[in-house]
Design a protein around this motif. Structure first.
Motif, mmCIF file in Angstrom:
data_model
loop_
_atom_site.group_PDB
_atom_site.id
_atom_site.type_symbol
_atom_site.label_atom_id
_atom_site.label_comp_id
_atom_site.label_asym_id
_atom_site.label_seq_id
_atom_site.Cartn_x
_atom_site.Cartn_y
_atom_site.Cartn_z
ATOM 1 N N ALA A 156 9.664 19.202 5.983
ATOM 2 C CA ALA A 156 9.367 18.153 5.011
ATOM 3 C C ALA A 156 8.710 16.984 5.709
ATOM 4 O O ALA A 156 8.784 16.839 6.940
ATOM 5 C CB ALA A 156 10.644 17.698 4.303
ATOM 6 N N ALA A 157 8.063 16.161 4.917
ATOM 7 C CA ALA A 157 7.478 14.917 5.422
ATOM 8 C C ALA A 157 7.518 13.898 4.305
ATOM 9 O O ALA A 157 7.463 14.253 3.122
ATOM 10 C CB ALA A 157 6.046 15.135 5.907
ATOM 11 N N GLU A 158 7.622 12.644 4.691
ATOM 12 C CA GLU A 158 7.588 11.556 3.716
ATOM 13 C C GLU A 158 6.686 10.466 4.266
ATOM 14 O O GLU A 158 6.908 9.957 5.369
ATOM 15 C CB GLU A 158 8.993 11.029 3.444
ATOM 16 C CG GLU A 158 9.065 10.091 2.252
ATOM 17 C CD GLU A 158 10.493 9.861 1.776
ATOM 18 O OE1 GLU A 158 10.703 9.707 0.559
ATOM 19 O OE2 GLU A 158 11.407 9.835 2.626
ATOM 20 N N LEU A 159 5.643 10.135 3.496
ATOM 21 C CA LEU A 159 4.672 9.121 3.897
ATOM 22 C C LEU A 159 4.939 7.845 3.125
ATOM 23 O O LEU A 159 5.129 7.876 1.901
ATOM 24 C CB LEU A 159 3.242 9.592 3.605
ATOM 25 C CG LEU A 159 2.592 10.598 4.558
ATOM 26 C CD1 LEU A 159 3.361 11.909 4.612
ATOM 27 C CD2 LEU A 159 1.149 10.843 4.158
ATOM 28 N N TYR A 160 4.946 6.728 3.829
ATOM 29 C CA TYR A 160 5.186 5.433 3.202
ATOM 30 C C TYR A 160 3.837 4.767 2.942
ATOM 31 O O TYR A 160 3.277 4.084 3.817
ATOM 32 C CB TYR A 160 6.080 4.585 4.093
ATOM 33 C CG TYR A 160 7.358 5.315 4.482
ATOM 34 C CD1 TYR A 160 8.131 5.970 3.524
ATOM 35 C CD2 TYR A 160 7.786 5.382 5.801
ATOM 36 C CE1 TYR A 160 9.287 6.651 3.855
ATOM 37 C CE2 TYR A 160 8.942 6.060 6.146
ATOM 38 C CZ TYR A 160 9.685 6.691 5.174
ATOM 39 O OH TYR A 160 10.827 7.366 5.511
ATOM 40 N N LEU A 161 3.313 4.996 1.762
ATOM 41 C CA LEU A 161 1.951 4.541 1.445
ATOM 42 C C LEU A 161 1.829 3.033 1.497
ATOM 43 O O LEU A 161 0.761 2.494 1.806
ATOM 44 C CB LEU A 161 1.542 5.071 0.072
ATOM 45 C CG LEU A 161 1.572 6.593 -0.100
ATOM 46 C CD1 LEU A 161 1.143 6.976 -1.512
ATOM 47 C CD2 LEU A 161 0.695 7.280 0.930
ATOM 48 N N ASP A 162 2.910 2.328 1.171
ATOM 49 C CA ASP A 162 2.851 0.864 1.160
ATOM 50 C C ASP A 162 2.751 0.287 2.573
ATOM 51 O O ASP A 162 2.363 -0.868 2.753
ATOM 52 C CB ASP A 162 4.087 0.299 0.462
ATOM 53 C CG ASP A 162 5.374 0.749 1.138
ATOM 54 O OD1 ASP A 162 5.686 1.943 1.041
ATOM 55 O OD2 ASP A 162 6.053 -0.085 1.771
ATOM 56 N N ALA A 163 3.116 1.106 3.596
ATOM 57 C CA ALA A 163 3.081 0.613 4.982
ATOM 58 C C ALA A 163 1.727 0.818 5.649
ATOM 59 O O ALA A 163 1.504 0.309 6.746
ATOM 60 C CB ALA A 163 4.168 1.310 5.799
ATOM 61 N N ILE A 164 0.835 1.568 5.013
ATOM 62 C CA ILE A 164 -0.477 1.837 5.617
ATOM 63 C C ILE A 164 -1.322 0.573 5.543
ATOM 64 O O ILE A 164 -1.496 -0.003 4.460
ATOM 65 C CB ILE A 164 -1.181 2.991 4.888
ATOM 66 C CG1 ILE A 164 -0.355 4.276 5.010
ATOM 67 C CG2 ILE A 164 -2.582 3.204 5.429
ATOM 68 C CD1 ILE A 164 -0.891 5.429 4.204
ATOM 69 N N PRO A 165 -1.848 0.100 6.651
ATOM 70 C CA PRO A 165 -2.653 -1.137 6.602
ATOM 71 C C PRO A 165 -3.915 -0.936 5.777
ATOM 72 O O PRO A 165 -4.528 0.130 5.796
ATOM 73 C CB PRO A 165 -2.978 -1.402 8.084
ATOM 74 C CG PRO A 165 -2.820 -0.083 8.760
ATOM 75 C CD PRO A 165 -1.748 0.648 8.022
ATOM 76 N N ALA A 166 -4.263 -1.974 5.046
ATOM 77 C CA ALA A 166 -5.449 -1.900 4.193
ATOM 78 C C ALA A 166 -6.715 -1.842 5.041
ATOM 79 O O ALA A 166 -6.791 -2.420 6.130
ATOM 80 C CB ALA A 166 -5.492 -3.107 3.265
ATOM 81 N N ARG A 167 -7.695 -1.119 4.520
ATOM 82 C CA ARG A 167 -8.975 -1.042 5.230
ATOM 83 C C ARG A 167 -9.685 -2.388 5.158
ATOM 84 O O ARG A 167 -9.607 -3.101 4.158
ATOM 85 C CB ARG A 167 -9.850 0.033 4.583
ATOM 86 C CG ARG A 167 -9.364 1.457 4.811
ATOM 87 C CD ARG A 167 -10.292 2.437 4.128
ATOM 88 N NE ARG A 167 -9.921 3.816 4.392
ATOM 89 C CZ ARG A 167 -10.535 4.870 3.878
ATOM 90 N NH1 ARG A 167 -11.572 4.689 3.062
ATOM 91 N NH2 ARG A 167 -10.147 6.092 4.169
#
Length: 805
Positions: A686-697
């Protein structure tokens, strides 16, 4: 809510067909889930007379019958019913007919060597009751050959999906009221009630819990005869999916289903002392009518006497004081219970019932006397007896909320102009009281909602009532206004990001799942590590939906289990949604995430690949990195570190971090202990990605910079390093890329060797480094300088070129 057409017409004077009624119900917002005609299943069954009944030559308990359908061509039928005899008129199922009770198709066959051309049927086999000791016996003058469905008559059954805000439609009478308001007939008045006076009630009745039970009405009826209920009553209950039990029980169920008014009948012989509505005491228990024992606490309302608890108030009666065939004296209970208390008690005990479904939505507090009258009338008519006076303990809450309403709102909010006289007529037919006053701005109304409509809270609710009865199909379709020119994009950056990763997940072979945001508390607690506290709902739908999910993985694991249990060999599931965390100070924290689950077989067995291959941690890592790259994360700068949390296997998992603190994802094999908790036998990555933690481009304008391919070909060089086993390969690759950020454009590990020639505790990693020249080709000196910088950067990690001491 199920009811038959005949039952509806007990309360609604109408000539409309079942199909017309179903269409009208849908039109006024009461969704009809099904319209069934049980008689249609009986069309292949015919009325037949038994001419002769002879003993079967090869079986003691069978008879060989000759039956007549009235066409002068007798048929031979083998029958095992003890009441089969010459002259009996019954129901014959011919070859090709399907028996409603079990779905068996009848065929011409030989039974113990004797040909049989059908089957003489019992009541149970035709789905008309539980009697199965013998075949159906019809009057001697029943027309032979007629379809039994035509002889018995058609009584279609409708099933309506009643939304939680419409407790008034939890009874047939309330549905009839809506249909009458919509112009499909005339609502019949309630039947005449018996007097509420009589001999003194021999039992003291009171309520000591005015918050949980504001009103408790009761009376005693002596000298009743409790046996089977009349056929008409049993027919009504069967249409609603209820099993007839006895006259007294059937009457209370009938009043609940017909009028939405739950009630209860106690065997007076089992009552000792006063009957009181009170709070339960911690540790008290009651064995309910379902045969289960429930432990109670002080937050629950019960009905008890001087000795014991007899009823979980508003939900289910106790087994001890339930009526039986031997009951001669009964105590009737008609009460009002607080909806919030009923809902909380039902959830805590995990106890559901038809009574609870009505009380927790809110019954009409003004219908207690009418409910007692209806109950008394039916018992006196069917069971006989003498009724005492009615005891009224407490006072029901006042109904009738007054709403100030501007009739012009029907057009402003509802989108359709409804004349004032029609609006008033609609509301009055629905039971609302309307008082109009003249104002400077026109006419204003004070609308009093009836007690059976606790859902009406403001003027928009009045608009809804007017528009749905006037006709939702009469609301014109009006396009929304739009600005001139090219439409501007409306998707936010977060929405665009979710679209990109959703598309990529699908292209990588994943199937999207949408699971509940509410999960069992026990499941949620397994995923709270590092996520703060747990959010629990104050008013959950059920105990299994009590906690807000701190992770998307529990829902995906439940979905994976369901699919694996149904034979799926391998699964790739993903979900994009919100996880809910309790932040510092107790405030809520809602964050966007993407989770994926890979369960079972990655590759099935085959002649080319051999045995089936299962998913492993690196599969989850690869998918996580691909999705992060699509989301715009700087994957080349990510570090692989430990610490994904308890749900993951400690030796086969990790986190993807941007710096030491910012975790963008966690991945790996799930812990076997967690999989046992979810009853999953297959290994799961399994994997869980924290989309809110990805720095904005960073913004780079509307257009992308033009791509200019290099003028010169790249150069590759291979390096073999000896380094400690504990040093991650990713750190070595990052060190090499950072040795010369201008010239080194790529680096990848292509070999990992451990064995002869490699010192104990070390490994040999072979790395291919791609160098890109700029305006001119590299010279040998430049290549050597770059190689020296690469070796020096690797040395800082404790890595040395293989072959060098």
């Amino acid at each position: 809510m199920k009811f038959s057409l005949a039952w509806l017409k007990d309360h609604l004077e109408t000539d409309a067909s079942a199909a017309e009624i179903a269409a009208k119900l849908n039109a006024i917002g009461l969704e009809v889930e099904s319209l069934d005609d049980p008689a249609a299943q009986l069309q292949a069954f015919r009325i037949a007379r038994v001419l002769t009944a002879e003993r079967h030559p090869n079986a003691d308990k069978l008879q060989v019958l000759t039956v007549d359908l009235g066409d002068g061509q007798p048929l031979q039928v083998v029958c095992g019913a003890p009441n089969a005899r010459a002259g009996l008129v019954g129901v014959l199922g011919l070859p090709g007919a399907v028996v409603p009770a079990n779905g068996m198709e009848l065929r011409k066959s030989a039974i113990r060597g004797v040909e049989s051309n059908g089957m003489m049927c019992s009541t149970r086999e035709l789905g008309l009751g539980e009697e199965h000791e013998g075949i159906i016996e019809l009057p001697a003058d029943a027309p032979l050959g007629m379809a039994f469905a035509d002889y018995r008559g058609s009584d279609p059954v409708l099933e309506v999906a009643v939304t939680p805000n419409r407790p008034d439609c939890m009874g047939v009478y309330g549905i009839a009221r809506d249909l009458a308001a919509a112009g499909l007939g005339t609502l019949k008045p309630l039947p005449e009630m018996p007097a509420d006076t009589g001999p003194p009630c021999p039992v003291e009745i009171r309520t000591d819990d005015p918050d949980g039970c504001p009103a408790f009405f009761g009376r005693v009826i002596r000298g009743v005869r409790n046996g089977p209920s009349p056929e008409w009553l049993q027919g009504r209950l069967k249409a609603a999916g209820q099993r007839p039990i006895s006259a007294l029980v059937d009457i209370t169920n009938y009043v609940m289903l017909a009028y939405g008014r739950p009630a209860h009948a106690y065997d007076l012989a089992q009552i000792s002392g006063p009957v009181v509505a009170r709070r339960a005491r911690d540790g008290e228990g009651v064995t309910a009518l379902n045969g289960k024992h429930y432990l109670l606490d002080r937050e629950m309302t019960v009905i008890a006497d001087a000795v014991q608890v007899h009823d979980v108030a508003g939900i289910m009666g106790g087994e001890h004081s339930g009526v039986s065939d031997a009951t001669t004296d009964v105590l009737l209970e008609v009460a009002y219970f607080a909806p919030e208390r009923i809902a909380a008690t039902g959830r805590k005990l995990n106890l559901t019932s038809d009574a609870r479904a009505r009380f927790e939505r809110g019954v009409d507090p003004g219908f207690l006397d009418a409910g007692m009258g209806l109950l008394t009338r039916l018992i006196l008519e069917i069971c006989g007896g003498t009724a005492s006076e009615v005891i009224r303990a407490g006072t029901p809450p006042a109904g009738g909320r007054v709403v100030h309403y501007d009739p012009a709102l029907a057009e402003r909010l509802g989108g359709v102009a409804v004349p004032l006289p029609e609006q008033r007529a609609i509301l009055e037919r629905l039971g609302f009281a309307v008082v109009a006053t003249e104002t400077m701005d026109g006419e204003a109304w004070a609308v009093t909602a009836p007690g059976w409509r606790p859902d009406v809270d403001g003027a928009p609710d009045i608009v809804e009532e007017v528009v749905r009865i006037h006709g939702l199909d009469r609301v014109a379709s009006v396009p929304l206004p739009r600005l001139d020119g090219v439409a501007r994009p409306t998707a936010t950056a977060a929405q665009k990001l979710e679209r990109r990763v959703r598309r990529l997940a699908a292209t990588r072979g994943f199937s999207e799942a949408v699971t509940w945001s509410f999960i069992p508390e026990a499941d949620a607690e397994l995923f709270t590590q590092g996520n703060g506290g747990l959010w629990q709902l104050a008013n959950p739908i059920s105990e299994d939906m009590k906690a807000m999910r701190p992770s998307l993985l529990p829902g995906l694991l439940a979905a994976a289990r369901r699919n694996l249990d149904r034979g799926a060999a391998g699964l790739r599931l993903f979900e994009i949604g919100r996880r809910y965390l309790r932040g510092d100070g107790g405030h809520s924290d809602e964050r966007s995430a993407l989770a994926l689950v890979l369960a079972g077989e990655k590759q099935p067995r085959s002649w080319a690949g051999g045995k089936a291959r299962e998913f492993e941690a690196f599969d989850a890592k690869a998918d996580a990195l691909a999705l992060l790259a699509e989301a715009g994360a700087p994957v080349d700068s990510l570090q692989v570190a430990a610490g994904p949390g308890d749900p993951f296997h400690p030796g086969q998992s990790g986190t993807l971090r941007l710096g030491p603190k910012t975790v963008l994802a966690r991945f790996g094999m799930l812990h076997p202990r967690l999989l046992r908790r979810f009853d999953i036998a297959a290994p799961v990555a399994a994997a869980e990605l924290y989309l809110d933690a990805i720095p904005a481009r960073r913004g780079n304008g509307f257009a992308r910079r033009a791509y200019a391919p290099p003028a010169l070909q790249p150069v590759t060089r291979d390096f073999a390093f000896l380094l400690p086993v504990a040093t991650p390969a990713g750190e070595l690759v990052r060190a090499i890329r950072g040795a010369d950020k201008v010239s080194v454009v790529a680096a990848r590990v292509f070999d990992d060797f451990r064995g002869a020639g490699v010192p104990e505790g070390h490994k040999s990693l072979a790395v291919e480094v791609t160098l890109q020249p700029g305006e001119k080709s590299f010279t040998e000196a430049e290549l050597k300088a770059i190689a020296d910088r690469i070796v020096a950067a690797a040395a800082k990690l404790g890595a040395n070129l293989r072959g060098q001491s």
